[in-house]
Design a protein around this motif. Structure first.
Motif, mmCIF file in Angstrom:
data_model
loop_
_atom_site.group_PDB
_atom_site.id
_atom_site.type_symbol
_atom_site.label_atom_id
_atom_site.label_comp_id
_atom_site.label_asym_id
_atom_site.label_seq_id
_atom_site.Cartn_x
_atom_site.Cartn_y
_atom_site.Cartn_z
ATOM 1 N N VAL A 4 0.940 -1.561 0.312
ATOM 2 C CA VAL A 4 0.391 0.160 -0.086
ATOM 3 C C VAL A 4 0.708 1.201 0.608
ATOM 4 O O VAL A 4 0.711 2.474 -0.662
ATOM 5 C CB VAL A 4 -0.836 -0.281 1.227
ATOM 6 N N GLN A 5 2.049 1.067 0.585
ATOM 7 C CA GLN A 5 2.895 2.548 1.271
ATOM 8 C C GLN A 5 3.707 3.141 -0.479
ATOM 9 O O GLN A 5 3.739 4.095 -0.918
ATOM 10 C CB GLN A 5 3.971 1.950 1.514
ATOM 11 N N GLN A 6 4.124 1.612 -1.498
ATOM 12 C CA GLN A 6 4.868 1.437 -2.724
ATOM 13 C C GLN A 6 3.459 2.124 -3.923
ATOM 14 O O GLN A 6 4.036 3.045 -4.057
ATOM 15 C CB GLN A 6 5.216 0.301 -2.582
ATOM 16 N N ILE A 7 1.994 1.999 -3.710
ATOM 17 C CA ILE A 7 1.342 2.296 -4.902
ATOM 18 C C ILE A 7 1.186 3.719 -4.232
ATOM 19 O O ILE A 7 1.014 4.810 -5.343
ATOM 20 C CB ILE A 7 0.070 1.633 -4.696
ATOM 21 N N LEU A 8 1.179 4.031 -3.159
ATOM 22 C CA LEU A 8 0.500 5.547 -2.310
ATOM 23 C C LEU A 8 1.546 6.643 -2.738
ATOM 24 O O LEU A 8 1.771 7.855 -3.150
ATOM 25 C CB LEU A 8 0.265 5.682 -0.666
ATOM 26 N N LEU A 66 -1.909 -9.416 -14.334
ATOM 27 C CA LEU A 66 -1.395 -9.234 -13.280
ATOM 28 C C LEU A 66 0.150 -8.673 -13.096
ATOM 29 O O LEU A 66 0.855 -8.683 -13.284
ATOM 30 C CB LEU A 66 -1.066 -10.249 -12.203
ATOM 31 N N GLN A 67 0.332 -7.340 -12.750
ATOM 32 C CA GLN A 67 1.251 -6.077 -12.448
ATOM 33 C C GLN A 67 2.121 -6.510 -11.391
ATOM 34 O O GLN A 67 1.403 -6.626 -10.635
ATOM 35 C CB GLN A 67 1.048 -4.768 -12.780
ATOM 36 N N PRO A 68 3.963 -6.410 -11.415
ATOM 37 C CA PRO A 68 4.252 -6.676 -10.349
ATOM 38 C C PRO A 68 4.161 -4.536 -9.361
ATOM 39 O O PRO A 68 3.701 -4.054 -10.134
ATOM 40 C CB PRO A 68 5.782 -6.073 -10.953
ATOM 41 N N LEU A 69 4.552 -4.910 -8.627
ATOM 42 C CA LEU A 69 4.345 -3.549 -7.732
ATOM 43 C C LEU A 69 4.947 -2.450 -7.633
ATOM 44 O O LEU A 69 6.145 -2.617 -8.913
ATOM 45 C CB LEU A 69 4.622 -3.822 -6.083
ATOM 46 N N PRO A 70 4.848 -1.638 -8.166
ATOM 47 C CA PRO A 70 5.603 -0.718 -8.789
ATOM 48 C C PRO A 70 6.909 0.051 -7.935
ATOM 49 O O PRO A 70 6.585 0.105 -6.281
ATOM 50 C CB PRO A 70 4.499 0.955 -8.648
ATOM 51 N N HIS A 71 7.678 0.343 -7.903
ATOM 52 C CA HIS A 71 9.018 1.039 -7.345
ATOM 53 C C HIS A 71 9.201 2.488 -7.747
ATOM 54 O O HIS A 71 9.839 2.606 -8.031
ATOM 55 C CB HIS A 71 9.968 -0.155 -7.279
ATOM 56 N N PRO A 72 8.467 2.729 -6.201
ATOM 57 C CA PRO A 72 8.937 4.670 -6.202
ATOM 58 C C PRO A 72 10.207 5.303 -6.384
ATOM 59 O O PRO A 72 10.918 4.506 -5.284
ATOM 60 C CB PRO A 72 7.452 5.242 -5.666
#
Length: 463
Positions: free
Chosen positions: A238-242, A372-378
């Motif tokens: 959740v933190q990574q998406i935000l 399904l996509q990999p989580l983003p890495h801000p």
């Protein structure tokens, strides 16, 4: 259920009193929404009706006008009962009815919900009321103690009936219905129409007209993304998406109360402007949380589906579902909170190892396969967005004759704060809330705590 073409478009075409037409005009109502055009003629004829319509369709005004059209103001006895799944929705409905009754003489609308002392409600009941709006549990409690008499009731409304059944109110609803006259008019409104609603309809209505109404809002422009959680913890995901999206506001849906609180706590610890909303919170804490998120002084609300019911945010940038919802209707309701009124919105679902089956069921309704996509890495320098507003709570409300204009006057009396420094104001029975710019909060508190409003002293604190 049928979806006929509405024949009526303007409220003036209905047999409404001059007082109600005046209230509608004052409130800015002109052309009827589809749900109003389809259901109001039936309601005004005194017939039972079952309406499948989404939140925001105008259904509250439809049954409110039906109720107000039939009131005998000379009798201070409950003539209409509106049952809602949550206190928040009940208060919204009661406020809408009061607004439409403005031009009528002395209409008393009473809200009876859990989470507040019953003692004050008992006193209000002794003074009588024309319309009662409440939650099933508290209404049944008053009935069981013989504090309320529905013998004069002519209209029964079940609002968001599907949610009341999901929350386990079936037995309470049955018990309440038995205490109402068989001659009553029954109006049932539901966003969905599962088998349980069909059964409830058979029990409480007689020859009801069935109406299904498409959303009155513009077609939403919602982008759905599905991210693979893998070994990443839910809170970290959740933190990574935000951080990646930097939304102005966001709702994070969880399937359990414990998970909602845990995620909110972890977001707060990382510097996010986040709050939790779930059934384990005391009512005063739920009220404060709802106000803060609604007025923009908190950017992220982590909530369970039931707790978030009745919270209507016009513009929501992002919705995150932590795992698939329990059912597809709930998933649809979650994502529908973003992209309203034609605005663009993003709905993200985090998929864990146990979500595959429900995801495949959802996939059956899609034109293409879900990827399904990999989580983003801000970027490492991304920081959580902080709210530009803070909410002040005042120790007075409607019972103190406090109005929004009084609060604005108090905050601008020395000309140091302007309207640009003041956000949304909400006045409840015993409390009032006002959002102010963070930089102006200290001075705003000083203005309220060190002076009087309408000749009275009120205390204020920042939430």
């Amino acid at each position: 259920m049928s979806e006929p073409t509405p024949a009526l478009r303007h409220f003036t075409e209905l047999k409404l009193s001059d007082a109600l037409l005046s209230s509608l005009q004052e409130a800015g109502f002109q052309q009827m929404t589809p749900v109003q055009a389809l259901s109001l003629p039936v309601i005004l004829r005194g017939e039972d009706v079952v309406v499948q319509a989404e939140t925001g369709s105008g259904k509250t005004a439809a049954f409110a006008l039906g109720i107000l059209s039939k009131l005998d103001l000379s009798h201070f006895a409950p003539q209409a009962l509106v049952l809602c799944p949550t206190r928040e929705l009940a208060e919204q409905v009661a406020e809408a009815i009061r607004g439409l009754a403005k031009s009528m003489a002395n209409v008393k609308v009473l809200t009876l919900c859990g989470g507040v002392p019953a003692r004050a409600q008992v006193a209000s009941l002794e003074h009588g009321a024309h319309v009662v709006v409440g939650t099933p549990g508290r209404i049944l409690d008053h009935l069981s103690q013989s504090r309320i008499d529905f013998s004069k009731l002519h209209t029964l409304v079940l609002d968001e009936a599907d949610r009341m059944l999901e929350m386990g109110f079936q037995d309470d609803l049955n018990a309440i219905v038995t205490k109402t006259p068989a001659t009553r008019q029954s109006l049932l409104f539901s966003a969905t129409y599962p088998k349980s609603i069909a059964q409830l309809t058979q029990r409480i209505t007689k020859n009801a007209s069935n109406i299904k109404v498409a959303s009155a809002q513009a077609e939403p422009k919602i982008t759905q993304r599905f991210y693979d959680l893998g070994d990443t913890s839910a809170a970290q995901a959740v933190q990574q998406i935000l951080l990646d999206q930097q939304p102005s506001n966001c709702m994070v849906f969880c399937n359990t109360k414990a998970e909602a609180q845990s995620i909110a706590d972890k977001l707060q610890a990382k510097g996010f402007s986040a709050l939790a909303l779930h059934g384990d919170l005391e009512q005063k804490d739920r009220d404060q949380t709802m106000v803060q998120f609604s007025n923009g002084s908190a950017r992220v609300l982590v909530a369970t589906d039931v707790a978030a019911r009745g919270l209507d945010i016009a513009e929501l940038d992002l919705v995150i579902s932590l795992h698939m919802a329990h059912d597809l209707d709930t998933h649809t309701h979650r994502i529908g909170r973003t992209g309203r009124a034609g605005a663009e919105g993003l709905a993200v679902t985090l998929i864990g190892v146990h979500d595959d089956y429900k995801m495949r069921l959802l996939e059956d309704s899609f034109a293409d396969l879900i990827r399904l996509q990999p989580l983003p890495h801000p970027a490492a320098d991304r920081k959580p967005l902080q709210s530009e507003l803070v909410t002040l709570q005042l120790s007075g409300g409607k019972k103190d004759k406090l109005r929004p204009g009084d609060i604005v006057g108090a905050l601008t009396r020395d000309n140091k704060l302007t309207m640009a420094d003041i956000g949304k104001i909400k006045v409840q029975a015993n409390w009032a809330f006002v959002a102010v710019k963070t930089a102006a909060a200290k001075h705003a508190l000083s203005l309220i705590n060190n002076d009087k409003i309408k000749g009275k002293r009120f205390r204020a604190r920042a939430l």
